[in-house]
Design an enzyme around this catalytic site. Sequence first.
Site, PDB file in Angstrom:
ATOM      1  N   TYR A 198      15.390  -9.137  43.996  1.00 29.09           N
ATOM      2  CA  TYR A 198      14.118  -9.686  43.531  1.00 29.09           C
ATOM      3  C   TYR A 198      13.402 -10.213  44.769  1.00 29.09           C
ATOM      4  CZ  TYR A 198      11.112 -12.702  40.564  1.00 29.09           C
ATOM      5  OH  TYR A 198      10.051 -13.329  39.958  1.00 29.09           O
ATOM      6  N   ARG A 256      -1.183  -4.114  43.168  1.00 32.13           N
ATOM      7  CA  ARG A 256      -1.141  -5.333  43.983  1.00 32.13           C
ATOM      8  C   ARG A 256       0.280  -5.863  43.974  1.00 32.13           C
ATOM      9  NH1 ARG A 256      -1.239 -11.146  42.532  1.00 32.13           N
ATOM     10  NH2 ARG A 256       0.873 -10.367  42.623  1.00 32.13           N
ATOM     11  N   LYS A 261      12.578  -7.142  38.215  1.00 33.35           N
ATOM     12  CA  LYS A 261      12.297  -8.137  37.175  1.00 33.35           C
ATOM     13  C   LYS A 261      13.262  -7.993  36.000  1.00 33.35           C
ATOM     14  CE  LYS A 261       8.436 -10.407  38.406  1.00 33.35           C
ATOM     15  NZ  LYS A 261       8.189 -11.845  38.319  1.00 33.35           N
ATOM     16  N   GLU A 320       2.875  -6.744  35.278  1.00 33.35           N
ATOM     17  CA  GLU A 320       3.318  -7.255  36.568  1.00 33.35           C
ATOM     18  C   GLU A 320       2.559  -6.596  37.716  1.00 33.35           C
ATOM     19  OE1 GLU A 320       5.428  -9.974  38.599  1.00 33.35           O
ATOM     20  OE2 GLU A 320       5.842  -9.601  36.483  1.00 33.35           O
ATOM     21  N   ASP A 321       2.027  -7.401  38.605  1.00 34.14           N
ATOM     22  CA  ASP A 321       1.424  -6.946  39.860  1.00 34.14           C
ATOM     23  C   ASP A 321       0.287  -5.941  39.663  1.00 34.14           C
ATOM     24  OD1 ASP A 321       3.073  -8.644  41.129  1.00 34.14           O
ATOM     25  OD2 ASP A 321       4.256  -7.161  42.183  1.00 34.14           O
ATOM     26  N   ASP A 324       2.798 -11.861  33.922  1.00 37.14           N
ATOM     27  CA  ASP A 324       3.604 -12.842  34.646  1.00 37.14           C
ATOM     28  C   ASP A 324       2.868 -13.426  35.846  1.00 37.14           C
ATOM     29  OD1 ASP A 324       6.060 -14.289  35.055  1.00 37.14           O
ATOM     30  OD2 ASP A 324       6.441 -12.977  36.760  1.00 37.14           O
ATOM     31  N   ASP A 325       2.047 -12.629  36.520  1.00 37.28           N
ATOM     32  CA  ASP A 325       1.318 -13.124  37.688  1.00 37.28           C
ATOM     33  C   ASP A 325       0.299 -14.184  37.288  1.00 37.28           C
ATOM     34  OD1 ASP A 325       2.454 -11.220  39.653  1.00 37.28           O
ATOM     35  OD2 ASP A 325       1.457  -9.768  38.369  1.00 37.28           O
ATOM     36  N   ASN A 361       4.018 -14.745  48.087  1.00 39.56           N
ATOM     37  CA  ASN A 361       5.157 -13.891  48.426  1.00 39.56           C
ATOM     38  C   ASN A 361       4.662 -12.635  49.123  1.00 39.56           C
ATOM     39  OD1 ASN A 361       7.410 -15.315  47.280  1.00 39.56           O
ATOM     40  ND2 ASN A 361       6.607 -14.806  45.252  1.00 39.56           N
TER      41      ASN A 361
END
Length: 609
Positions: A135, A188, A206, A277-278, A300-301, A451
């Site tokens: 992760y 992203r 994840k 996600e992303d 989640d972001d 991150n």
Amino acid sequence: MMMMWMSLARLAAAARAGGSRRCLSTAIPGPCIVHKRGSDILHDPWFNKDTGFPLTERDRLGLRGLLPPRVISFEQQYARFMESFGSLERNTQGQPENVVSLAKWRILNRLHDRNETLYYRVLIDNIKDFAPIIYTPTVGLVCQNYSGLFRRPRGMYFSAKDKGEMMSMIYNWPAQQVDMIVITDGSRILGLGDLGVQGIGIPIGKLDMYVAAAGINPQRVLPVMLDVGTNNEKLLENHLYLGLRRRRLEGEEYLEIVDEFIEAVSARWPKAVVQFEDFQMKWAFETLERYRKRFCMFNDDVQGTAGVALAGLLGTVRAQGRPLSDFVNQKIVVVGAGSAGLGVLKMAVQSAARMAGISETAAMKNFYLIDKDGLITVERTKLDPAAAPFAKDRAEISGLSEGASIVEVVKKVRPHVLLGLSGVGGIFSEEVLRAMRESDSKKPGIFAMSNPTLNAECTAADAFKYAGENIVFASGSPFQNVDLGNGKIGHVNQANNMYLFPGIGLGTLLSGARIITDGMLQAAAECLASYMTEEEVERGILYPSINNIRHITAEVGAAVLRAAVTEDIAEGHGDVGPKDLSHMSKEETVNYITRNMWYPVYSPLVHEK
């Protein structure tokens, strides 16, 4: 180690006594019916036990002669892998960090490809050491190199070429039931930008965390890559790149692809939880608002990051010796106006308003938003609609102007917390950090949450060096605690989404809620904020040890479930109906969540034609 083996033996004995016929159960597994024999079993990582097959099982599955004759126990296999991993660590000492990280990822990935039961047991027992490998932060490095690292397909790929075919494609996935889906479009990835199809590493990582932290059965998870092209020129020119060689779809063309996928998933697995996600900011917010009231999904972001950040912000209030009701008076500067930064602001404002019993507009007065062009005010031309609610008018920023720099804002506002989600490494310069010494808080918070590690707004060492020893520090990626001398330690809090998203997903699944509400997300964040003791918070420790991640997830999941019951949207799960859930006490809810966590032990295999 001996305690672990004894525990395993007891679990295995309980499994044999249980006699369950379903290998997909989240309870302790009993005999599992398989429709494979011989080498087909050995090539299936879910059923493969390597040299762990007992002789009777080798006979009934046609494995005699296909394995070395000695039977190696699960405990011995575990010890052998850990010895190999330790040897790798010793042999790679002194090599570049990226080389070492990828070598560690490879050895874990090979185990994952070969023996999932052993892989997840290793991961659960060593979560603090292995989470950074599978992760954050190593997963970013893996995504950058994924086309070259690819060996075995994992998950599903839906591309722009599959338009009109997704409803049938979804049935190509072999699992009859899926509980958790993580999807990305690769636009992203962390702070690394557009990595196209190589972003599949994020859903895989994840979902490994979902298995390890939440006990979601690994046969009931699905990583998904939505390949709509890439605008990354280096990838388009790379002959190894595995994705579509075309520019990204935009506008209605893009949304039609996402719509089709969501409809297909919902048709086959209507109760699955879908985590986005992303996605780049414009699509993160667009898809969240488009689907959240019709499907069981969250981003989640936007929401997970917001929840973890909110827990840290509330913890900072506690660290200052103030009641949580004082949160509304905290001056907070957020640097970064992407999906994560705006998600944090929205949830923090909602929480402050609810705690103080005031409107969200009134609660916004102490929040300041900075992007790459400086402080965002109503005078900004081409103001992003998502950021507009947080833009300051002239009356609120006396002495500051549109586009004011971070250091100007910090010196003028003297914030209680400086929170970074900018994706720009080192943007909290020495000057900015020194300005935080004049904060109106005796224990200011500095959150460098971007991150991977290179994108962190500052290091832990610099934060304590320049902003002073009496700060609360949190980061998105792991840093070592800082030795302040005289026996003092500057504690580093990793504000990692893994504290929340597994509990959000598991609590939602077991509640049977068809949507995920703001109230459920708030409950998750506030549960995490209250997890630490007063003594720990006073020492600057805001988040618990990752070693306790399953207990944390159980608590968070129970809070999410209770919120769903309170909001009357819990429909129940399996044999547990909504009335059963509503009659559970807090302790009973936690126990219910814990009982439904999958745990990796070898199931006896029984062949059936």
